[in-house]
Design a protein around this motif. Structure first.
Motif, PDB file in Angstrom:
ATOM      1  N   ALA A 123      67.550  73.789 106.234  1.00 25.53           N
ATOM      2  CA  ALA A 123      67.636  73.399 104.786  1.00 25.53           C
ATOM      3  C   ALA A 123      68.688  73.742 104.034  1.00 25.53           C
ATOM      4  O   ALA A 123      68.742  73.093 102.925  1.00 25.53           O
ATOM      5  CB  ALA A 123      66.133  73.896 104.000  1.00 25.53           C
ATOM      6  N   TYR A 124      69.604  74.610 104.291  1.00 21.43           N
ATOM      7  CA  TYR A 124      70.490  75.248 103.244  1.00 21.43           C
ATOM      8  C   TYR A 124      71.829  74.133 103.205  1.00 21.43           C
ATOM      9  O   TYR A 124      71.846  74.125 101.983  1.00 21.43           O
ATOM     10  CB  TYR A 124      70.929  76.539 103.575  1.00 21.43           C
ATOM     11  N   ARG A 125      72.285  73.973 104.049  1.00 21.02           N
ATOM     12  CA  ARG A 125      73.266  73.127 104.134  1.00 21.02           C
ATOM     13  C   ARG A 125      73.470  71.992 103.308  1.00 21.02           C
ATOM     14  O   ARG A 125      74.135  71.583 102.417  1.00 21.02           O
ATOM     15  CB  ARG A 125      74.248  73.025 105.377  1.00 21.02           C
ATOM     16  N   PRO A 126      72.482  71.052 103.498  1.00 16.91           N
ATOM     17  CA  PRO A 126      72.347  69.856 102.842  1.00 16.91           C
ATOM     18  C   PRO A 126      72.123  70.059 101.276  1.00 16.91           C
ATOM     19  O   PRO A 126      72.736  69.305 100.561  1.00 16.91           O
ATOM     20  CB  PRO A 126      71.047  69.372 103.389  1.00 16.91           C
ATOM     21  N   ALA A 127      71.323  71.040 100.932  1.00 16.91           N
ATOM     22  CA  ALA A 127      71.068  71.288  99.574  1.00 16.91           C
ATOM     23  C   ALA A 127      72.612  71.759  98.797  1.00 16.91           C
ATOM     24  O   ALA A 127      72.715  71.361  97.781  1.00 16.91           O
ATOM     25  CB  ALA A 127      70.159  72.349  99.436  1.00 16.91           C
ATOM     26  N   ILE A 128      73.179  72.580  99.330  1.00 11.29           N
ATOM     27  CA  ILE A 128      74.325  73.054  98.808  1.00 11.29           C
ATOM     28  C   ILE A 128      75.320  71.705  98.646  1.00 11.29           C
ATOM     29  O   ILE A 128      76.078  71.744  97.774  1.00 11.29           O
ATOM     30  CB  ILE A 128      75.088  74.201  99.839  1.00 11.29           C
ATOM     31  N   SER A 129      75.513  70.830  99.722  1.00 12.10           N
ATOM     32  CA  SER A 129      76.277  69.835  99.804  1.00 12.10           C
ATOM     33  C   SER A 129      75.768  68.735  98.748  1.00 12.10           C
ATOM     34  O   SER A 129      76.696  68.333  97.951  1.00 12.10           O
ATOM     35  CB  SER A 129      76.217  69.271 101.109  1.00 12.10           C
ATOM     36  N   LEU A 130      74.837  68.668  98.463  1.00  5.93           N
ATOM     37  CA  LEU A 130      74.191  67.962  97.334  1.00  5.93           C
ATOM     38  C   LEU A 130      74.346  68.033  95.946  1.00  5.93           C
ATOM     39  O   LEU A 130      74.580  67.371  95.137  1.00  5.93           O
ATOM     40  CB  LEU A 130      72.576  67.698  97.590  1.00  5.93           C
ATOM     41  N   ALA A 131      74.502  69.470  95.956  1.00  9.03           N
ATOM     42  CA  ALA A 131      74.904  70.095  94.444  1.00  9.03           C
ATOM     43  C   ALA A 131      76.405  70.300  94.425  1.00  9.03           C
ATOM     44  O   ALA A 131      76.859  70.488  93.255  1.00  9.03           O
ATOM     45  CB  ALA A 131      74.374  71.738  94.467  1.00  9.03           C
ATOM     46  N   GLY A 132      77.165  69.595  95.384  1.00  4.57           N
ATOM     47  CA  GLY A 132      78.556  69.538  95.352  1.00  4.57           C
ATOM     48  C   GLY A 132      79.309  70.896  95.541  1.00  4.57           C
ATOM     49  O   GLY A 132      80.593  70.911  95.611  1.00  4.57           O
ATOM     50  N   GLY A 133      78.630  71.828  96.285  1.00  7.26           N
ATOM     51  CA  GLY A 133      79.170  72.956  96.722  1.00  7.26           C
ATOM     52  C   GLY A 133      79.653  73.025  98.147  1.00  7.26           C
ATOM     53  O   GLY A 133      79.442  71.794  98.985  1.00  7.26           O
TER      54      GLY A 133
END
Ligand code: PMP
Ligand code: GLN
Length: 384
Positions: A123-133
């Motif tokens: 779950a971590y990477r997709p959330a970081i990516s959606l936030a632009g990180g």
């Protein structure tokens, strides 16, 4: 021409959904997706029902029912001797998954770097990516999967803002030790970073060891966002009730996103959990012993199979090497195991950004003994 362009072009359906469906389609014993194969305490269900009957059926406060936050405060006090401000530091969320997404969306700015250790919960990477990180991956080396803190220090750039931790660790079953905490504190102090600490398996630590929560330490508690889940602690993964603990400034930002993601979390479930914890929190304190027994039973069963089991110090997962059995890639081996042998497991390469394949699969041992034994009997067939 396509009308949409994907925001997550490299993301497919989660491995947990894929393997559980495959298990069902092939009538396999499902040791893949992590969920208990037994029911919760019936008293917990009675209190949820009581909540519904008493009219606890409308929106609760956005941050969670005060009675539940009070019980969470008591749990934290007893477990980690920390007095948390239940009004400004605890937010009840719809599972740790929502807490993670809300927090990452609230805190990560475009261009921020977040250090993530591989294998990492998916779950971590997709959330970081959606936030632009940007997730910056650092591998944990088998068989101990400990953190190489020098490597962490080397990976830090002026853009690094967060370190994502997950202990007890899914999928490896590793836990933090005292020297990790010393190294972590040094790095946070030198580089002014915040920890995002996914501690959903906090009460599943074995052999007399302790879970070294960020909440045990004043400095770390002030620099951390901690994620917890009643799904794990009370055997109710489908209820989707968790919570996020963070200092008031962080909490304020996280709630800004939480209120527009789900607004809040189902009232009767919050009520039922609060009433249950008020009267019988012994299940929480006995959880380590309960799952340690399951781990030991599972290890004994697996000793009769050709798998080489890796150590498991926490969580309800254990990794197994199949090097002596097959040289298939782990995803193919997991498919073979599910479809031909009748036992489903999770291939661990999916938890690596670069798909590293150590020929390890993950089993979930949160099952009744008969189910674990039946799986063992099927797996013995691989011994020829
Ligand atoms: N983090 C980790 C490491 C997990 O294994 C899980 C799922 N089981 C979650 C977060 C999500 O927890 P929840 O079911 O409460 O959303
Ligand atoms: N956390 C569980 C696991 O690791 C699965 C959760 C999910 O299916 N989303 O198996």
């Amino acid at each position: 021409m396509s009308l949409i362009s994907s925001k997550l072009p490299h993301v497919g359906t989660t491995i947990f959904t894929i393997m559980s469906k495959m298990a069902q389609d092939h009538d396999a014993i499902n040791l893949s997706q992590g969920f208990p194969g037994f029911d919760c305490d019936p008293r917990l269900i009675r209190w949820v029902e009581e909540g519904m009957r008493k009219g606890m059926n409308q929106y609760p406060p956005m941050a969670g029912l005060p009675s539940l936050r009070e019980e969470i405060g008591k749990l934290i006090m007893r477990a980690y001797q920390r007095d948390v401000d239940i009004d400004n530091e605890i937010t009840v969320v719809t599972g740790a998954t929502e807490g993670l997404m809300a927090s990452l969306m609230a805190l990560v700015h475009p261009g921020d770097e977040v250090i993530v250790f591989d294998p990492a919960y998916d779950a971590y990477r997709p959330a970081i990516s959606l936030a632009g990180g940007k997730a910056v991956s650092i591998p944990l080396a088998p068989p101990s999967f400990t953190i190489d803190w020098d490597r962490v220090e080397d990976a830090i750039t002026p853009k690094t803002k967060y370190i994502m931790l997950n202990y007890p660790h899914n999928p490896t079953g590793a836990i933090l030790n005292g020297s990790d905490i010393v190294a972590l504190k040094g790095i946070l102090q030198r580089h002014n970073l915040i920890v995002l600490s996914d501690e959903v398996y906090e009460h599943m630590v074995y052999d007399g060891q302790q879970h070294l929560s960020m909440l045990r330490d004043d400095f770390l508690a002030d620099r951390s966002v901690v994620f917890a889940s009643f799904g794990k602690t009370l055997h109710v993964t489908g209820w989707k009730v968790g919570y996020v603990v963070a200092n008031p400034a962080l909490t304020q930002e996280i709630r800004k996103v939480h209120q527009f993601t789900t607004f809040t979390t189902s009232t009767p479930f919050q009520y039922g959990i609060a009433e249950y914890l008020k009267r019988c929190d012994d299940q929480v304190w006995g959880l380590g012993e309960f799952y340690q027994r399951k781990r030991d039973v599972f290890s004994e069963i697996m000793a009769g199979t050709p798998f080489h089991m890796l150590p498991c110090n926490g969580t309800y997962f254990q990794m197994a090497s199949y090097k002596g059995i097959s040289d298939l890639p782990d995803t193919e081996f997991a498919n073979f195991l599910t479809q031909k042998i009748g036992v489903a497991a999770i291939p661990t390469s999916v938890f690596y950004e670069d798909g590293t394949d150590h020929k390890l699969i993950r089993f979930c041992f949160a099952k009744e003994e008969e189910e674990l034994k039946a799986a063992g009997t099927r797996l013995q067939a691989l011994g020829g």
